[in-house]
Design an enzyme around this catalytic site. Structure first.
Site, short mmCIF file in Angstrom:
data_model
loop_
_atom_site.label_atom_id
_atom_site.label_comp_id
_atom_site.label_asym_id
_atom_site.label_seq_id
_atom_site.Cartn_x
_atom_site.Cartn_y
_atom_site.Cartn_z
N ARG A 1 0.85 -1.21 0.00
CA ARG A 1 0.00 0.00 0.00
C ARG A 1 0.87 1.25 0.00
O ARG A 1 1.80 1.39 0.80
CB ARG A 1 -0.89 0.01 1.24
CG ARG A 1 -1.68 1.31 1.48
CD ARG A 1 -2.92 1.37 0.62
NE ARG A 1 -3.66 2.61 0.74
CZ ARG A 1 -4.69 2.82 1.54
NH1 ARG A 1 -5.10 1.86 2.34
NH2 ARG A 1 -5.31 3.98 1.54
N ARG B 1 -6.54 0.34 -4.12
CA ARG B 1 -5.49 0.03 -3.16
C ARG B 1 -5.22 -1.46 -3.08
O ARG B 1 -6.12 -2.27 -3.29
CB ARG B 1 -5.84 0.57 -1.77
CG ARG B 1 -7.15 0.03 -1.28
CD ARG B 1 -7.90 0.89 -0.33
NE ARG B 1 -8.17 2.19 -0.86
CZ ARG B 1 -8.58 3.21 -0.16
NH1 ARG B 1 -8.79 3.08 1.11
NH2 ARG B 1 -8.83 4.36 -0.70
N ASP C 1 -6.39 -2.08 2.43
CA ASP C 1 -6.84 -1.03 3.33
C ASP C 1 -7.27 -1.69 4.63
O ASP C 1 -8.06 -2.64 4.61
CB ASP C 1 -8.03 -0.29 2.70
CG ASP C 1 -8.46 0.92 3.51
OD1 ASP C 1 -7.58 1.62 4.05
OD2 ASP C 1 -9.67 1.17 3.59
N ASP D 1 -8.85 -0.64 8.28
CA ASP D 1 -9.46 0.44 9.06
C ASP D 1 -9.81 -0.07 10.45
O ASP D 1 -10.43 -1.13 10.60
CB ASP D 1 -10.76 0.92 8.40
CG ASP D 1 -10.52 1.71 7.13
OD1 ASP D 1 -9.51 2.44 7.06
OD2 ASP D 1 -11.34 1.59 6.21
#
Length: 162
Positions: free
Chosen positions: A83, A94, A97, A99
């Site tokens: 990334r 991407r 990811d 989160d």
């Protein structure tokens, strides 16, 4: 130990393999143990829709790391999977990811970290996998994952595999 919930997504390269490998990488984080992981879901891109569909998942981990320390490890994991965060680019394609969606029932507002994730209650692509691992988790200010998801359109989100 705190139970934290992490959203995973990818839409470049072999996104399914990347998300599966990233789930396993979460179990190798220091002072952290993978509790459960959702199925994988194919979801349309959100925000910037001119890109490939995403593969999304969620994981619940038990961790002794603080929320900022956990975030640092998540960002390092993203980098390990290729990334590259471009300044000013939001919602773009991407390789991975990660989160931090929930950190127990805590509400955190730091310059580098907001928990619950600020758009979580609006994103079916994050809530549907999260419901696999933590349907009764509380999204402070909005209700449980299950209750928030109940009012969302999810017809365009497809489970991958069985």
């Amino acid at each position: 130990m705190v139970v934290a919930c992490i959203g995973l997504g990818a839409n470049l390269g072999d996104a399914q393999a990347t998300v599966r490998a990233a789930i396993q990488a979460l179990d190798r984080l220091p002072q952290t143990r993978l509790l459960s992981a959702s199925r994988l879901y194919r979801t349309p891109a959100w925000g910037n829709e001119a890109q490939p569909d995403f593969v999304n998942a969620a994981a619940a981990v038990a961790t002794e790391l603080s929320a900022p320390a956990l975030l640092e490890h998540l960002l390092a994991t993203e980098q390990a999977f290729g990334r590259v965060r471009e300044p000013g680019q939001q919602w773009g394609p991407r390789t991975l990811d990660l989160d931090l969606l929930l950190y127990g029932e805590q509400t955190i507002a730091l310059p580098q970290l907001v928990v619950p994730h600020p758009f979580l209650h609006e994103r079916a692509f994050a809530l549907l996998p999260l419901a696999d691992v933590a349907p009764s988790a509380l999204i402070p200010g909005h209700g449980t994952v299950h209750d928030v998801l109940a009012d969302m359109k999810i017809a365009d989100i497809e489970p991958i595999g069985g």
